[in-house]
Design a protein around this motif. Structure first.
Motif, PDB file in Angstrom:
ATOM      1  N   THR A 259       0.907  -1.417   0.082  1.00 30.98           N
ATOM      2  CA  THR A 259       0.037   0.070   0.079  1.00 30.98           C
ATOM      3  C   THR A 259       0.789   1.117   0.228  1.00 30.98           C
ATOM      4  O   THR A 259       2.219   1.204   0.412  1.00 30.98           O
ATOM      5  CB  THR A 259      -0.600   0.016   1.245  1.00 30.98           C
ATOM      6  OG1 THR A 259      -0.217  -0.028   2.544  1.00 30.98           O
ATOM      7  CG2 THR A 259      -1.973  -1.033   1.331  1.00 30.98           C
TER       8      THR A 259
ATOM      9  N   GLY B  72      11.600   0.191   2.854  1.00 29.13           N
ATOM     10  CA  GLY B  72      10.016   0.104   2.121  1.00 29.13           C
ATOM     11  C   GLY B  72       9.630   1.156   1.361  1.00 29.13           C
ATOM     12  O   GLY B  72       8.982   2.189   1.568  1.00 29.13           O
TER      13      GLY B  72
ATOM     14  N   ASP C  78      17.057  -6.394   1.169  1.00 24.88           N
ATOM     15  CA  ASP C  78      16.290  -6.530   2.188  1.00 24.88           C
ATOM     16  C   ASP C  78      16.633  -5.464   3.298  1.00 24.88           C
ATOM     17  O   ASP C  78      17.909  -5.393   3.776  1.00 24.88           O
ATOM     18  CB  ASP C  78      16.891  -7.998   2.915  1.00 24.88           C
ATOM     19  CG  ASP C  78      16.390  -8.248   4.044  1.00 24.88           C
ATOM     20  OD1 ASP C  78      15.416  -7.531   4.632  1.00 24.88           O
ATOM     21  OD2 ASP C  78      16.702  -9.245   4.641  1.00 24.88           O
TER      22      ASP C  78
ATOM     23  N   TYR D  63      16.349  -5.417   6.287  1.00 25.27           N
ATOM     24  CA  TYR D  63      16.959  -5.858   7.658  1.00 25.27           C
ATOM     25  C   TYR D  63      18.248  -5.702   7.542  1.00 25.27           C
ATOM     26  O   TYR D  63      19.057  -5.557   8.589  1.00 25.27           O
ATOM     27  CB  TYR D  63      16.555  -7.210   7.860  1.00 25.27           C
ATOM     28  CG  TYR D  63      15.075  -7.439   8.659  1.00 25.27           C
ATOM     29  CD1 TYR D  63      14.854  -6.989   9.893  1.00 25.27           C
ATOM     30  CD2 TYR D  63      13.849  -8.041   7.705  1.00 25.27           C
ATOM     31  CE1 TYR D  63      13.553  -7.151  10.422  1.00 25.27           C
ATOM     32  CE2 TYR D  63      12.721  -8.202   8.339  1.00 25.27           C
ATOM     33  CZ  TYR D  63      12.602  -7.607   9.749  1.00 25.27           C
ATOM     34  OH  TYR D  63      11.287  -7.656  10.271  1.00 25.27           O
TER      35      TYR D  63
ATOM     36  N   THR E 224       9.031   1.972   7.139  1.00 25.74           N
ATOM     37  CA  THR E 224       7.506   2.048   6.774  1.00 25.74           C
ATOM     38  C   THR E 224       6.845   0.805   6.498  1.00 25.74           C
ATOM     39  O   THR E 224       5.725   0.602   5.960  1.00 25.74           O
ATOM     40  CB  THR E 224       7.389   2.980   5.537  1.00 25.74           C
ATOM     41  OG1 THR E 224       7.948   2.325   4.461  1.00 25.74           O
ATOM     42  CG2 THR E 224       8.163   4.134   5.468  1.00 25.74           C
TER      43      THR E 224
ATOM     44  N   PRO F 108       3.415  -5.902   6.902  1.00 25.04           N
ATOM     45  CA  PRO F 108       4.366  -6.443   7.422  1.00 25.04           C
ATOM     46  C   PRO F 108       5.786  -6.213   6.761  1.00 25.04           C
ATOM     47  O   PRO F 108       6.041  -5.954   5.580  1.00 25.04           O
ATOM     48  CB  PRO F 108       4.349  -7.985   7.600  1.00 25.04           C
ATOM     49  CG  PRO F 108       3.195  -8.392   6.710  1.00 25.04           C
ATOM     50  CD  PRO F 108       2.475  -6.952   6.238  1.00 25.04           C
TER      51      PRO F 108
HETATM   52  N1  SAH Z   1       6.797   4.141   2.219  1.00 25.20           N
HETATM   53  C1  SAH Z   1       5.964   3.643   1.370  1.00 25.20           C
HETATM   54  C2  SAH Z   1       5.040   2.623   2.177  1.00 25.20           C
HETATM   55  C3  SAH Z   1       4.936   1.329   1.357  1.00 25.20           C
HETATM   56  S1  SAH Z   1       4.262  -0.028   2.446  1.00 25.20           S
HETATM   57  C4  SAH Z   1       4.933   4.582   0.643  1.00 25.20           C
HETATM   58  O1  SAH Z   1       5.088   5.735   0.856  1.00 25.20           O
HETATM   59  O2  SAH Z   1       4.474   4.042  -0.451  1.00 25.20           O
HETATM   60  C5  SAH Z   1       5.630  -0.869   2.886  1.00 25.20           C
HETATM   61  C6  SAH Z   1       6.730  -1.535   2.033  1.00 25.20           C
HETATM   62  O3  SAH Z   1       7.737  -1.999   2.617  1.00 25.20           O
HETATM   63  C7  SAH Z   1       6.268  -2.396   0.993  1.00 25.20           C
HETATM   64  O4  SAH Z   1       6.606  -1.999  -0.283  1.00 25.20           O
HETATM   65  C8  SAH Z   1       6.892  -3.522   1.177  1.00 25.20           C
HETATM   66  O5  SAH Z   1       7.250  -4.409   0.067  1.00 25.20           O
HETATM   67  C9  SAH Z   1       8.205  -2.997   1.754  1.00 25.20           C
HETATM   68  N2  SAH Z   1       9.117  -3.941   2.929  1.00 25.20           N
HETATM   69  C10 SAH Z   1       8.520  -4.943   3.577  1.00 25.20           C
HETATM   70  N3  SAH Z   1       9.605  -5.526   4.282  1.00 25.20           N
HETATM   71  C11 SAH Z   1      10.694  -4.763   3.539  1.00 25.20           C
HETATM   72  C12 SAH Z   1      11.825  -5.350   3.933  1.00 25.20           C
HETATM   73  N4  SAH Z   1      12.651  -6.343   4.557  1.00 25.20           N
HETATM   74  N5  SAH Z   1      13.043  -4.328   3.237  1.00 25.20           N
HETATM   75  C13 SAH Z   1      12.503  -3.637   2.225  1.00 25.20           C
HETATM   76  N6  SAH Z   1      11.377  -3.351   1.904  1.00 25.20           N
HETATM   77  C14 SAH Z   1      10.287  -3.979   3.019  1.00 25.20           C
END
Ligand code: SAH
Length: 220
Positions: free
Chosen positions: A65, A91, A139, A141, A156, A211
């Motif tokens: 989202t 994210g 990733d 993390y 995020t 998540p």
């Molecule tokens: N900042 C975004 C929010 C997207 S929702 C915005 O403004 O639209 C969160 C995002 O985090 C998703 O796209 C998901 O794929 C990503 N995400 C989840 N776990 C992650 C990880 N370990 N490393 C990088 N991205 C991750």
């Protein structure tokens, strides 16, 4: 199809959105100005044209989202952004949060684990004007040890625990804002790394994020 036109109608809707999030408690002028500046409808399919200015999260594909504007503003405000801060975002998603931060005059390093979302941002012409954002597929993390340390880190996605590698990549005096919790609701946590290396933790409101997952997704 993404829209490319930012009309007076859109600008008017954006102004109302900003008044709404101000009324909900966002008072940092730099955050409010950035939300006013960024055409959120560009980040969504043209089917969302006016809906883009409702204070809601919307689907962007891959089960992910675009965050709610209030949430974007809330996290941005907690980061206490100063011009030229070096910020790591976990994210990227739609890149809306990254652009809001870039509008606030910081250098953004943003990581996305979904290949398809990462690739789609490469095809998004509007992002070309933001030289201050660097996009990474990986990733979150793991952070970005090569570019560390960072003044600020923003996560995020909902983190079930505090990612230790990201704490290590924070400058002394730096801050990390993280929605913490494995269930449906997360509590916003701000961690400040003090000059002596110890950590100060402050808890804020509850939110609901998708998540934070480990590893990369290769599907494209
Ligand atoms: N900042 C975004 C929010 C997207 S929702 C915005 O403004 O639209 C969160 C995002 O985090 C998703 O796209 C998901 O794929 C990503 N995400 C989840 N776990 C992650 C990880 N370990 N490393 C990088 N991205 C991750």
């Amino acid at each position: 199809m993404r829209p490319t036109e930012d009309t007076y109608r859109h600008k008017g809707l954006r102004k109302k959105l900003v008044q709404g999030i101000h009324a909900k408690g966002i008072t940092d002028d730099r955050v409010l100005d950035a939300v006013l500046e960024v055409p959120r409808h560009f980040f969504l399919d043209s089917a969302f044209d006016e809906k883009a200015y409702e204070d809601r999260a919307f689907p962007i594909g891959e089960g992910q989202t675009i965050s709610q504007p209030y949430t974007v503003a809330y996290q941005s405000q907690l980061l206490e952004i100063k011009p030229f801060d070096k910020v790591l975002e976990i994210g990227t998603g739609s890149a809306y949060q990254a652009v809001v931060l870039a509008e606030m005059g910081v250098q953004v390093y943003t990581i996305e684990r979904q290949k398809k979302l990462f690739e789609s941002n490469k095809q998004f012409p509007f992002l070309k004007k933001y030289n201050s954002i660097k996009f990474f597929y990986g990733d979150g993390y793991e952070g970005l040890p090569t570019y560390a340390p960072f003044d600020k880190i923003i996560i995020t996605a909902a983190a079930p625990e505090i990612p230790q590698k990201l704490i290590e990549q924070l400058k002394p005096g730096g801050m990390m804002v993280i929605p913490l919790g494995a269930g449906d609701l997360q509590q916003m946590l701000r961690i400040t790394k003090l000059e002596n290396g110890s950590l100060k933790e402050e808890m804020f409101d509850h939110f609901s994020f998708v998540p934070m997952l480990g590893g990369k997704s290769h599907e494209s």
